[in-house]
Design an enzyme around this catalytic site. Structure first.
Site, PDB file in Angstrom:
ATOM      1  N   ASN A 269       0.806  -1.218   0.000  1.00 52.70           N
ATOM      2  CA  ASN A 269       0.000   0.000   0.000  1.00 52.70           C
ATOM      3  C   ASN A 269       0.842   1.271   0.000  1.00 52.70           C
ATOM      4  OD1 ASN A 269      -2.389  -1.444  -0.011  1.00 52.70           O
ATOM      5  ND2 ASN A 269      -2.583  -1.455   2.221  1.00 52.70           N
ATOM      6  N   HIS A 271       2.972   2.463   2.144  1.00 52.81           N
ATOM      7  CA  HIS A 271       3.229   3.138   3.408  1.00 52.81           C
ATOM      8  C   HIS A 271       3.835   2.131   4.378  1.00 52.81           C
ATOM      9  CE1 HIS A 271      -1.254   2.153   4.577  1.00 52.81           C
ATOM     10  NE2 HIS A 271      -0.491   1.094   4.602  1.00 52.81           N
ATOM     11  N   CYS A 306       2.129   6.454   7.926  1.00 47.97           N
ATOM     12  CA  CYS A 306       3.518   6.906   7.961  1.00 47.97           C
ATOM     13  C   CYS A 306       4.163   6.572   6.624  1.00 47.97           C
ATOM     14  CB  CYS A 306       4.269   6.216   9.100  1.00 47.97           C
ATOM     15  SG  CYS A 306       5.955   6.780   9.328  1.00 47.97           S
TER      16      CYS A 306
END
Length: 369
Positions: A269, A271, A306
């Site tokens: 994804n 991240h 993040c």
């Protein structure tokens, strides 16, 4: 040449764990090559399930199955399957040597990765996408992905290297904005319950990175594989998985500043994967707790994704007693029982203090070994 006696083919596959080598020398002792006779204990006596393996004589048959599109090689080798009703998935997994830590048992990151792996295998067995985490046809069409909102893991006994863990998992609807997945972990040899976990996921647009409600189309694609009645890994009232995590405020008693994501920490994804957050949280734990205790439970609330360029601070403090007071020394934190300390955690962006993740952990004294 290795000569096998009194063993069928399946026995030979499991020789490393079920067979004894008469007169075999000690570790790293070398002798002149000579034929070795191997005697095997009956499987029934050891109560072990034979390992599935592809033998040379079966390779042509396996190739035909894969070529026909009726299954992949991974499907044939994986020690997992759907339940008879199709509403849960069960898989066995052997703990590898590189998955254990200083305690000579599997780390919490290993077990969290295992939960992720088996949950994804469950989704694949249902026909969901292999190019994302359990994305349905409608989700792929709309560029939607699942992102972790909350994870709670409890481990009652950590498996050691070569132990076989049996995990059952299932998913179900969680309101209008997400879905949940539960896991039950057992020792595959004894059937002993060694852990439980539950997690919640919400839907995000992969292009805009904004959260989105679960549409009826996506919900229908999922619901046919979910239990008709709610089934929870933690059915008890007021269990730890329901506990609200209060925000840890500065100044924190312990900290580890300037953590940066590695390329390997990013997942499909794009991240930082949720398991990486567990390691970051533990980085700011006091060493004296790490030396004398092991993690009993961990709860993480994910507040913001993040990305690779983020720099992260990890903060930890003893959990306030009765929600109001703190104790300066860690051996009196968490509760009156000093052997079971509890801590609050916060991960934040270093430059502006944005909250990434808040967490809570409980610890217990390491067992005598």
């Amino acid at each position: 040449m290795l000569k096998l006696s009194s063993c069928n083919v399946t026995d030979q596959i499991q020789a490393s764990v079920q067979c004894r080598f008469p007169g075999s020398p000690g570790p790293f002792a070398f002798r002149r090559r000579s034929p070795v006779s191997v005697s095997c204990s009956p499987l029934s006596r050891l109560k072990l399930t034979p390992v599935q393996a592809v033998l040379p004589s079966q390779q042509k048959e396996v190739a035909e199955v894969v070529k026909s599109g009726s299954g992949s090689l991974a499907d044939l080798l994986r020690l997992g399957s759907l339940a008879e009703d199709g509403l849960s998935y069960n898989e066995k997994y052997i703990v590898r040597c590189y998955e254990v830590g200083i305690n000579k048992t599997a780390t919490i990151e290993t077990l969290a990765n295992l939960l992720q792996e088996i949950g994804s295998n469950h989704a694949q067995s249902l026909g969901f996408s292999t190019d994302g985490f359990a994305t349905t046809p409608t989700m792929r069409k709309m560029h939607l992905i699942w992102v972790t909102a909350r994870m709670h893991i409890e481990i009652y006994k950590y498996p050691a290297w070569s132990d076989v863990v049996e995990i059952e998992t299932w998913c179900q609807s969680e309101g209008r904005i997400g879905t949940r997945r539960d896991w039950i972990l057992k020792d595959a040899t004894t059937g002993e319950l060694i852990g439980r976990a539950t997690g919640k996921w919400v839907m995000m647009n992969q292009d805009t990175r904004r959260l989105q409600k679960v549409s009826d189309d996506v919900r229908e694609e999922h619901l046919i594989f979910c239990p008709r009645e709610p089934r929870l890994a933690f059915p008890e009232k007021n269990n730890r998985s329901l506990k609200k995590i209060i925000k840890l405020e500065d100044p924190a008693q312990y900290s580890r500043l300037g953590l940066t994501p590695r390329r390997a920490d990013l997942d499909m994804n794009h991240h930082v994967n949720y398991v990486t957050y567990i390691g970051w949280v533990l980085e700011s734990m006091p060493q004296e707790i790490i030396d004398t205790h092991e993690l009993q439970s961990i709860t993480l609330d994910y507040r913001r994704e993040c990305l690779q360029d983020d720099v992260v601070d990890s903060l930890t403090s003893p959990e306030p007693i009765d929600g109001t007071e703190t104790v300066s020394e860690h051996n009196g934190t968490a509760r009156e029982d000093a052997d079971c300390p509890k801590f609050l955690h916060l991960l934040r962006v270093s430059c502006d203090g944005q909250e990434i993740n808040r967490g809570r952990t409980e610890w217990r004294k390491k067992p005598a070994r």
